[in-house]
Design an enzyme around this catalytic site. Structure first.
Site, short mmCIF file in Angstrom:
data_model
loop_
_atom_site.label_atom_id
_atom_site.label_comp_id
_atom_site.label_asym_id
_atom_site.label_seq_id
_atom_site.Cartn_x
_atom_site.Cartn_y
_atom_site.Cartn_z
N ASP A 227 0.86 -1.18 0.00
CA ASP A 227 0.00 0.00 0.00
C ASP A 227 0.89 1.23 0.00
OD1 ASP A 227 -2.75 1.31 0.45
OD2 ASP A 227 -1.55 2.13 2.09
N GLU A 323 -1.38 -1.84 -6.25
CA GLU A 323 -2.61 -1.15 -6.63
C GLU A 323 -2.47 -0.48 -8.00
OE1 GLU A 323 -4.82 0.63 -2.87
OE2 GLU A 323 -2.71 1.20 -2.86
N CYS A 396 -13.79 -0.92 12.63
CA CYS A 396 -14.85 -1.71 12.01
C CYS A 396 -16.09 -1.69 12.89
CB CYS A 396 -14.37 -3.14 11.77
SG CYS A 396 -15.60 -4.18 10.95
N ASP A 406 -3.42 2.32 6.82
CA ASP A 406 -2.50 1.77 5.82
C ASP A 406 -2.22 0.30 6.06
OD1 ASP A 406 -2.42 4.30 4.71
OD2 ASP A 406 -0.60 4.88 5.80
#
Length: 485
Positions: A227, A323, A396, A406
């Site tokens: 990432d 990505e 969450c 990250d």
């Protein structure tokens, strides 16, 4: 033109060396690069002239059979026409023999490629932004470069000189033993050489067909998700649960004080002015060279750091997940553009692509651009509807997981390696069936209406504010199925 294919077990690799030419050799280098630019401009004008002639004839009502024929822009056609014109054209007749024929072939090949790219882009067969018709190159702005494909192209036995057609033997700033040893052992064959002036120096790049055996990686069964970010250059999470953070060196930020000082000195000198024809003073040229030296050092430090990072990653893991970032779009953010450009996101992916394929034959998986790696919980898989950039901790609501933003994204990217192997199709793997559902698809936003360009009543000038003429769809709720568009 048919693309060159190396032999089995060989790869095409470039070896780049800095040159130390004397005054005569530097004049010859600039002459060859200028000849390449002149040939390019001639080809662009020669092909474009037929376009404008046909347009003028159509305006006079001339039919299709009576129109001027299109001029072909293939490389053989351009070479044939240029060889006929160089003897009579006053732009070339007096001096074209001073340079190698490869200099003119370089410009003609670049012009042929530019017209091909324009034609493919206009027909929708070329990816990326729409390309316009080739334009003439300015003598002041054009990059100095010339490519040699035939003639005497070699690395001399001493290891400190190279020989190029018409340019002769030029001393290199650094030893050439890496390429020389391979050539002498028969494991490398030089295909071409390109001289280029960059960052105040002359460089030569040898394109060689090199025999390279695949090197085993340290952990072939481990996958890593990378990432990229601004605060931390890269957060790497592997399939074993280990997370590493690579700090952002910030080379440009550390050099900003020197750049400000150097730019202040340049601004106080008498610089060039194209409107009045004013020439720069010697003190301005000296100050500008000092400022450019700082920029060049920053670029070299950045390239060195990125190469070390990508080489270490490619040599350790068997599967690398990266990505598909829209770097061009990210650079439009004026608050983060400088730091994003300093990080070099696109260069990291480019280096990982060829290093994993040519050196280690490891698998590279590119996550879909709309995959919500930051919004997805790495513990239970729940997807948040929104996660602003300033929120650096992921919480969450379903399972209560609290983790760095990250780190969470890197873990999700690492999980895509197993998803691509099992055939869920989340990572866009080519081996998976296209009809497989993607439960973690993107939460994409699409404008419901296009911006109107016509004037409307109700405001001065007939224009409407951006928020009045376009709206965005709401985020999907977590319960809805997420699919790629």
């Amino acid at each position: 033109m048919k693309k060159f294919q190396p032999q089995p077990g060989f790869v095409v690799q470039a070896y780049r060396f800095a040159l130390d030419p004397n005054a005569t050799q530097e004049h010859a280098l600039r002459s060859h690069c200028g000849a390449a630019r002149a040939a390019y401009n001639w080809a662009v004008g020669w092909v474009s002239a037929s376009w404008w002639q046909r347009r003028a004839e159509e305006s006079y009502g001339i039919g299709g059979a009576g129109l001027t024929q299109w001029r072909a822009w293939s490389l053989p056609a351009l070479r044939k026409a240029f060889n006929e014109a160089k003897h009579t054209d006053p732009r070339f007749a007096a001096w074209w023999e001073q340079n190698s024929k490869e200099a003119y072939s370089t410009g003609l090949a670049n012009a042929s490629a530019a017209f091909d790219n324009y034609a493919k882009s206009k027909r929708g067969k070329r990816r990326g932004k729409r390309m316009g018709a080739p334009q003439l190159k300015s003598k002041r702005k054009a990059r100095l470069a010339c490519r040699f494909t035939t003639g005497v192209i070699r690395v001399d036995a001493g290891g400190r000189h190279v020989t190029l057609p018409r340019l002769g033997t030029i001393r290199t700033h650094e030893p050439t033993v890496k390429l020389l040893a391979r050539v002498q052992a028969g494991t490398a064959r030089i295909l071409s050489a390109t001289v280029r002036h960059e960052r105040g120096r002359w460089f030569v790049s040898f394109q060689a067909e090199v025999k390279r055996d695949l090197e085993p990686v340290a952990r072939p069964d481990v996958a890593v998700g990378i990432d990229l970010g601004v605060k931390s250059l890269a957060v790497m999470a592997d399939s074993t649960g280990e997370i590493r953070t690579i700090a952002n060196p910030g080379h440009h930020d550390r050099a900003r004080k020197q750049l400000r000082r150097a730019s202040r000195v340049v601004s106080r000198r008498q610089g060039p002015d194209r409107r009045t024809g004013q020439k720069p003073s010697k003190r301005w040229e000296k100050a500008n060279a000092a400022r450019n030296k700082v920029h060049h050092r920053v670029a070299n430090l950045r390239a060195d750091a990125l190469h070390k990072l990508t080489t270490a990653v490619a040599a350790e893991y068997g599967t690398v997940v990266v990505e598909d970032l829209n770097v061009a779009g990210m650079l439009r953010n004026r608050r983060l553009a400088r730091r994003i450009a300093d990080a070099g996101f696109g260069e990291i992916r480019r280096q990982l692509t060829y290093k994993t394929r040519q050196r280690h034959a490891t698998r590279t998986i590119v996550a879909d651009r709309w995959y919500p790696s930051s919004k997805t919980c790495s513990g239970c898989g729940a997807v948040k509807a929104k996660l602003p950039l300033h929120v650096r901790t992921y919480r969450c609501d379903a399972c209560g997981l609290v983790i760095d933003r990250d780190d969470n994204a890197a873990l999700n990217l690492a999980a895509l390696a197993a998803a691509a192997t099992t055939g869920t199709g989340v990572a866009g793997d080519q081996d998976t069936a296209p009809a497989v559902s993607k439960p973690r698809g993107a939460d994409q936003k699409t404008r419901t209406t296009r911006p109107r360009r016509k004037a409307e009543a109700g405001r001065a000038g007939g224009a409407t504010l951006p928020h009045q003429r376009q709206t965005e769809a709401r985020d999907r709720t977590q319960a809805e199925a997420l699919t790629f568009w």
